[in-house]
Design an enzyme around this catalytic site. Structure first.
Site, PDB file in Angstrom:
ATOM      1  N   ALA A  71       0.861  -1.179   0.000  1.00 20.34           N
ATOM      2  CA  ALA A  71       0.000   0.000   0.000  1.00 20.34           C
ATOM      3  C   ALA A  71       0.902   1.234   0.000  1.00 20.34           C
ATOM      4  O   ALA A  71       2.070   1.153   0.372  1.00 20.34           O
ATOM      5  CB  ALA A  71      -0.874  -0.002   1.245  1.00 20.34           C
ATOM      6  N   GLY A 110       0.473  -5.020   0.818  1.00 24.23           N
ATOM      7  CA  GLY A 110      -0.712  -5.002  -0.025  1.00 24.23           C
ATOM      8  C   GLY A 110      -0.443  -5.591  -1.406  1.00 24.23           C
ATOM      9  O   GLY A 110      -1.352  -6.129  -2.047  1.00 24.23           O
ATOM     10  N   GLU A 113      -0.850  -9.120  -1.032  1.00 19.33           N
ATOM     11  CA  GLU A 113      -2.271  -9.363  -0.765  1.00 19.33           C
ATOM     12  C   GLU A 113      -3.082  -9.349  -2.061  1.00 19.33           C
ATOM     13  O   GLU A 113      -4.021 -10.118  -2.226  1.00 19.33           O
ATOM     14  CB  GLU A 113      -2.803  -8.340   0.244  1.00 19.33           C
ATOM     15  CG  GLU A 113      -2.231  -8.577   1.640  1.00 19.33           C
ATOM     16  CD  GLU A 113      -2.643  -7.518   2.648  1.00 19.33           C
ATOM     17  OE1 GLU A 113      -2.269  -6.348   2.432  1.00 19.33           O
ATOM     18  OE2 GLU A 113      -3.326  -7.854   3.619  1.00 19.33           O
ATOM     19  N   GLU A 133       4.264  -5.572   7.043  1.00 20.61           N
ATOM     20  CA  GLU A 133       3.513  -4.484   7.704  1.00 20.61           C
ATOM     21  C   GLU A 133       3.906  -4.300   9.161  1.00 20.61           C
ATOM     22  O   GLU A 133       3.853  -3.186   9.690  1.00 20.61           O
ATOM     23  CB  GLU A 133       2.003  -4.747   7.612  1.00 20.61           C
ATOM     24  CG  GLU A 133       1.387  -4.457   6.259  1.00 20.61           C
ATOM     25  CD  GLU A 133       1.473  -5.612   5.278  1.00 20.61           C
ATOM     26  OE1 GLU A 133       2.282  -6.540   5.502  1.00 20.61           O
ATOM     27  OE2 GLU A 133       0.731  -5.586   4.276  1.00 20.61           O
TER      28      GLU A 133
HETATM   29  C1  3H9 Z   1       0.651  -2.221   3.423  1.00 23.73           C
HETATM   30  O1  3H9 Z   1       0.843  -2.706   2.356  1.00 23.73           O
HETATM   31  C2  3H9 Z   1      -0.653  -2.325   4.158  1.00 23.73           C
HETATM   32  C3  3H9 Z   1      -1.538  -3.312   3.498  1.00 23.73           C
HETATM   33  O2  3H9 Z   1      -1.721  -4.426   4.340  1.00 23.73           O
HETATM   34  C4  3H9 Z   1      -2.858  -2.706   3.087  1.00 23.73           C
HETATM   35  C5  3H9 Z   1      -3.778  -2.377   4.188  1.00 23.73           C
HETATM   36  C6  3H9 Z   1      -5.105  -1.807   3.768  1.00 23.73           C
HETATM   37  N1  3H9 Z   1       4.613   3.478  -0.139  1.00 23.73           N
HETATM   38  O3  3H9 Z   1      13.283   1.826  -0.159  1.00 23.73           O
HETATM   39  P1  3H9 Z   1      13.628   2.519  -1.429  1.00 23.73           P
HETATM   40  C7  3H9 Z   1       9.292   4.810  -1.803  1.00 23.73           C
HETATM   41  S1  3H9 Z   1       1.877  -1.346   4.193  1.00 23.73           S
HETATM   42  C8  3H9 Z   1       5.084   4.685  -0.496  1.00 23.73           C
HETATM   43  O4  3H9 Z   1      14.615   3.625  -1.364  1.00 23.73           O
HETATM   44  P2  3H9 Z   1      14.742   0.052  -2.390  1.00 23.73           P
HETATM   45  C9  3H9 Z   1      10.425   5.177  -0.874  1.00 23.73           C
HETATM   46  O5  3H9 Z   1      10.006   6.085   0.105  1.00 23.73           O
HETATM   47  C10 3H9 Z   1       3.215  -1.380   3.049  1.00 23.73           C
HETATM   48  N2  3H9 Z   1       6.355   4.887  -0.920  1.00 23.73           N
HETATM   49  O6  3H9 Z   1      14.093   1.494  -2.549  1.00 23.73           O
HETATM   50  C11 3H9 Z   1      11.434   5.750  -1.828  1.00 23.73           C
HETATM   51  O7  3H9 Z   1      11.046   7.069  -2.118  1.00 23.73           O
HETATM   52  P3  3H9 Z   1      12.150   8.178  -2.385  1.00 23.73           P
HETATM   53  C12 3H9 Z   1       3.903  -2.698   3.012  1.00 23.73           C
HETATM   54  C13 3H9 Z   1       7.170   3.842  -0.937  1.00 23.73           C
HETATM   55  O8  3H9 Z   1      14.927  -0.460  -3.755  1.00 23.73           O
HETATM   56  C14 3H9 Z   1      11.241   4.919  -3.095  1.00 23.73           C
HETATM   57  O9  3H9 Z   1       9.931   4.348  -2.987  1.00 23.73           O
HETATM   58  N3  3H9 Z   1       5.068  -2.612   2.195  1.00 23.73           N
HETATM   59  C15 3H9 Z   1       6.737   2.573  -0.560  1.00 23.73           C
HETATM   60  O10 3H9 Z   1      15.909   0.114  -1.466  1.00 23.73           O
HETATM   61  C16 3H9 Z   1      12.237   3.809  -3.251  1.00 23.73           C
HETATM   62  O11 3H9 Z   1      12.264   3.042  -2.046  1.00 23.73           O
HETATM   63  C17 3H9 Z   1       6.253  -2.283   2.698  1.00 23.73           C
HETATM   64  O12 3H9 Z   1       6.410  -2.081   3.870  1.00 23.73           O
HETATM   65  C18 3H9 Z   1       5.397   2.402  -0.161  1.00 23.73           C
HETATM   66  N4  3H9 Z   1       4.898   1.205   0.187  1.00 23.73           N
HETATM   67  O13 3H9 Z   1      13.643  -0.834  -1.669  1.00 23.73           O
HETATM   68  C19 3H9 Z   1       7.386  -2.182   1.721  1.00 23.73           C
HETATM   69  N5  3H9 Z   1       7.781   1.713  -0.690  1.00 23.73           N
HETATM   70  O14 3H9 Z   1      12.919   7.709  -3.576  1.00 23.73           O
HETATM   71  C20 3H9 Z   1       8.088  -0.875   1.896  1.00 23.73           C
HETATM   72  C21 3H9 Z   1       8.815   2.434  -1.127  1.00 23.73           C
HETATM   73  O15 3H9 Z   1      11.362   9.411  -2.586  1.00 23.73           O
HETATM   74  N6  3H9 Z   1       9.122  -0.665   0.925  1.00 23.73           N
HETATM   75  N7  3H9 Z   1       8.452   3.719  -1.289  1.00 23.73           N
HETATM   76  O16 3H9 Z   1      12.993   8.202  -1.120  1.00 23.73           O
HETATM   77  C22 3H9 Z   1      10.320  -1.304   0.971  1.00 23.73           C
HETATM   78  O17 3H9 Z   1      10.563  -2.171   1.786  1.00 23.73           O
HETATM   79  C23 3H9 Z   1      11.369  -0.878  -0.018  1.00 23.73           C
HETATM   80  O18 3H9 Z   1      11.051   0.412  -0.434  1.00 23.73           O
HETATM   81  C24 3H9 Z   1      11.483  -1.789  -1.269  1.00 23.73           C
HETATM   82  C25 3H9 Z   1      12.439  -1.120  -2.280  1.00 23.73           C
HETATM   83  C26 3H9 Z   1      12.038  -3.138  -0.832  1.00 23.73           C
HETATM   84  C27 3H9 Z   1      10.162  -1.968  -1.937  1.00 23.73           C
END
Ligand code: 3H9
Length: 692
Positions: A71, A110, A113, A133
């Site tokens: 999400a 998400g 999901e 999450e």
């Molecule tokens: C969820 O899903 C809840 C659900 O159950 C639904 C409920 C209803 N959203 O980390 P990076 C941005 S909760 C918004 O540097 P990497 C990040 O801020 C979510 N933005 O790259 C960054 O922005 P900027 C569950 C996001 O290659 C840019 O993308 N999911 C999100 O080192 C690049 O990110 C997670 O917790 C996001 N979800 O790693 C996964 N994700 O360039 C969270 C990233 O402006 N994300 N951004 O600084 C991660 O773990 C890592 O970002 C990922 C990529 C592994 C995907």
């Protein structure tokens, strides 16, 4: 493979067809987070393909570097405008045509999901899937807690969702999360082939929610959950999300799907509005913001570093050398005497051996690391080093003499770094002919373990040196925070008032163990007095020559109670260094308080915390005002990674906002501390402190 025919591209969604298979591709850089825009694209795209009589199966995938990474974290608690994720999942599970998700990159939260609501899942062999999450103080709120257990069983789901650690495609296949894996990058072709087989074989529409066969064995198995809670009680302490996750998986096992979904929604609702999750989501973005340095000259590219020199093989120098060896560098370690060098090397070997004994390192890896380490007595051996880090005695004249020498020996392109914790970097840099190549690299002890690295920018430090230092920090696996020059830089300076307040407070009633207990209940891994005992009371500002029996610390030190190493400080320690409250220390505290005419009174834990941590908030606001820290969130990150400030509190700035700044200001004034101007102004205007 025949190419697909594009039907339409609208916003983030592209619809295409290859024969009777529809392809929905979402393209929303950087990570295809499921924002409202993406949900709308999914909803409309899926409905369009479902309505298309010529389409008999649908492949769902993404463009760019990854399948949906979750999400959109920045959109929680924002008003909804259009179809949400639940609406998308409803369409998927109501579909009368097979939907095959083609996973690659990181299918997380998400994102996974969504995939779990498809009928089948195909993944690229290097894809990672997971429900992380919990790390945001949340639970998977789009059916993850109900669907994943149906695929993998309750025990595996507890591990995957409780800790949030993604698994690789191979493991996902073995667990039953995905149905097929394919060569790297071939997920679309594999999903199309899969869809072909599903159409031709008239495969049933396999909805995850319909099959609870893997859960039957655990129905009524309360021990499974009780043991999981007990085993992880320490790791989960203070966090809200893990308990709600366990409850949601209990519901998956015990209840029919629709009721389990309702339970999940209620448990998710509790978390999404919690302070803990607000703090953890903020930390997610703060960790990413910290590496961005505005205003660096565009041509400031990091210099290439291969050989690192470390001067000083004491605790800090040894730890720094290990951190560099662990990151793959070649290290030259310099000491003044053979004895000191041997002692330093012995420490490094012992630390690595301990890792071997615990099975964390192989004997071969130990030898490989040590083979990259060259211990020497001659400073001239640093002539080829790309970066030289000084970790010698913390006295200005020692450092300036050393830097003058290094300046003469080092090659012109070498970066010269000081690990000073308190001294003026500009004065150190002035001892060289090239102050622009001098930077502070302030490691925290133990340097090979602690995640925080403060990069101290001197008045003349070059932009390319800052870029080099930041890249070096990343390579070491550290969280690098940029700081300006001042006494103590960010973390030590911000936390100093906590120690001062704690030392004053024990004369008013609470004893050291009361204070430490309150801090640990707040979420710190260790109390302030335990910490002082560990470091040694004799080395933190005590001098036998000038000691006047006036303060508690002086009295303890004079009595030989220097901390853990002497079997006693604020606490008493047994031979295994287990602490118990010390009656001797309590008597000394009582005597010092009585000599000052102070009478003990009771304090609640909340009052103790306010007393100790409001001054930290005030000092942090000053750091920001003075420009020592680039942004408020950098201070929060420094204290989380340098001092174990609990991540679910978000650091002092976030925490102060959650407490309410007016309350913090009033609390400081009640302690006769003048709140700094920005703090007062923020409290008066309703502005938040915790900006990114
Ligand atoms: C969820 O899903 C809840 C659900 O159950 C639904 C409920 C209803 N959203 O980390 P990076 C941005 S909760 C918004 O540097 P990497 C990040 O801020 C979510 N933005 O790259 C960054 O922005 P900027 C569950 C996001 O290659 C840019 O993308 N999911 C999100 O080192 C690049 O990110 C997670 O917790 C996001 N979800 O790693 C996964 N994700 O360039 C969270 C990233 O402006 N994300 N951004 O600084 C991660 O773990 C890592 O970002 C990922 C990529 C592994 C995907």
């Amino acid at each position: 493979m025949d190419s697909a025919t594009v039907i339409s591209t609208s916003g983030v969604a592209q619809l295409a067809r290859r024969g009777d298979i529809g392809i929905l591709t979402i393209d929303s850089p950087p990570v295809n987070a499921l924002s409202q825009k993406v949900c709308a694209g999914l909803y409309e795209g899926l409905n369009a393909l479902l309505a298309d009589a010529g389409v008999r199966a649908i492949v769902l995938t993404c463009a760019g570097r990854t399948f949906f990474a979750g999400a959109d974290i920045s959109e929680f608690n924002k008003p909804l405008d259009g179809p949400d994720l639940y609406a998308v999942l409803g369409v998927m599970e109501g579909a009368q045509k097979p939907i095959i998700a083609a996973l690659f990159g990181t299918a997380l939260g998400g994102g996974l999901e969504v995939a779990l609501a498809a009928h089948y899942r195909v993944a690229s062999q290097n894809a990672m899937v997971g429900l992380p999450e919990v790390q945001l103080g949340l639970l998977p709120g789009a059916g993850g807690t109900q669907r994943l257990p149906r695929l993998v069983g309750a025990a595996a789901a507890l591990e995957m969702i409780g800790f949030g650690k993604p698994v690789g495609a191979g493991r996902a296949l073995a667990l039953g999360v995905v149905d097929e894996i394919c060569a790297e990058g071939a997920q679309l072709a594999a999903a199309l082939a899969f869809a072909r087989r599903a159409i031709d074989g008239k495969w049933p529409l396999r909805r995850v929610q319909d099959d609870d066969s893997k859960l039957l064995a655990d129905r009524g198995n309360t021990a499974l959950f009780a043991e999981f809670r007990k085993k992880n009680a320490r790791a989960f302490a203070g966090f809200k999300a893990p308990e709600n996750i366990v409850k949601a998986i209990e519901a998956a096992v015990a209840l029919p799907f629709a009721e389990g979904m309702k339970r999940e929604a209620a448990l998710f609702g509790e978390l999404v509005t919690s302070d803990e999750s607000e703090a953890q989501r903020y930390v997610f973005f703060a960790e990413r913001a910290v590496s961005k340095i505005p205003g660096l000259a565009p041509q400031a590219a990091p210099r290439k570093l291969a050989g690192i020199g470390v001067v000083g093989a004491g605790t800090m120098g040894g730890g720094i050398a290990m951190a560099c060896l662990d990151a793959g560098y070649v290290v030259t370690l310099v000491e003044q005497t053979q004895e000191a060098l041997a002692r330093g090397l012995g420490g490094i070997r012992r630390n690595y051996q301990a890792a071997v004994d615990k099975g964390r390192l192989s004997a071969a890896q130990l030898e490989e690391k040590l083979a990259r380490l060259t211990p020497v007595l001659e400073m001239e051996a640093l002539r080829d080093a790309d970066l030289i880090i000084e970790a010698v005695f913390e006295r200005m004249e020692v450092k300036t003499a050393l830097f003058a020498k290094l300046d003469a020996i080092a090659k012109p392109s070498a970066v010269l770094a000081s690990n000073t914790s308190f001294l003026d970097l500009n004065e150190i840099a002035a001892a060289t002919r090239h102050p622009e190549r001098v930077v502070g690299l302030h490691f925290f002890s133990p340097a090979n373990v602690m995640k925080l690295l403060e990069i101290v920018r001197g008045a003349q430090t070059g932009d390319d040196i800052i870029a080099t230092a930041m890249a070096f920090g990343r390579k070491l696996g550290k969280i690098a925070v940029l700081a300006g020059v001042c006494h103590g830089f960010i973390a030590n300076r911000a936390m100093h008032p906590r120690t001062a307040a704690a030392e004053a407070l024990i004369l008013e009633g609470p004893l050291p163990w009361d204070v430490d207990r309150a801090l640990m209940a707040y979420g710190f891994p260790m109390g302030v007095f335990s910490m002082m005992d560990l470091v040694g009371l004799d080395v933190i500002g005590w001098d036998a020559a000038t000691s006047k029996s006036e303060t508690v610390q002086e009295r303890l030190c004079e009595a030989g109670r220097w901390g853990q190493k002497r079997g006693g400080g604020y606490y008493d320690y047994d031979e295994k260094r287990v602490a118990t409250p010390s009656p001797v220390a309590a008597r000394i505290i009582h005597d010092v308080a009585a000599a000052r005419g102070m009478k003990p009174r009771g304090f609640t834990d909340e009052q103790i915390i306010a007393r100790l941590l409001y001054p930290v908030v005030n000092e942090s606001a000053k750091l920001l005002e003075e420009g020592i820290a680039l942004r408020a969130s950098d201070i929060d990150i420094a204290l989380i990674y340098g001092y174990g400030w609990p991540v679910y509190r978000g650091g002092p700035m976030m925490w102060a906002d959650q407490v309410g700044l007016a309350k913090v200001v009033a609390g400081l004034e009640a302690q006769n501390i003048t709140p700094c101007a920005p703090l007062r102004e923020a409290a008066a205007t309703g502005r938040k402190l915790h900006t990114l």
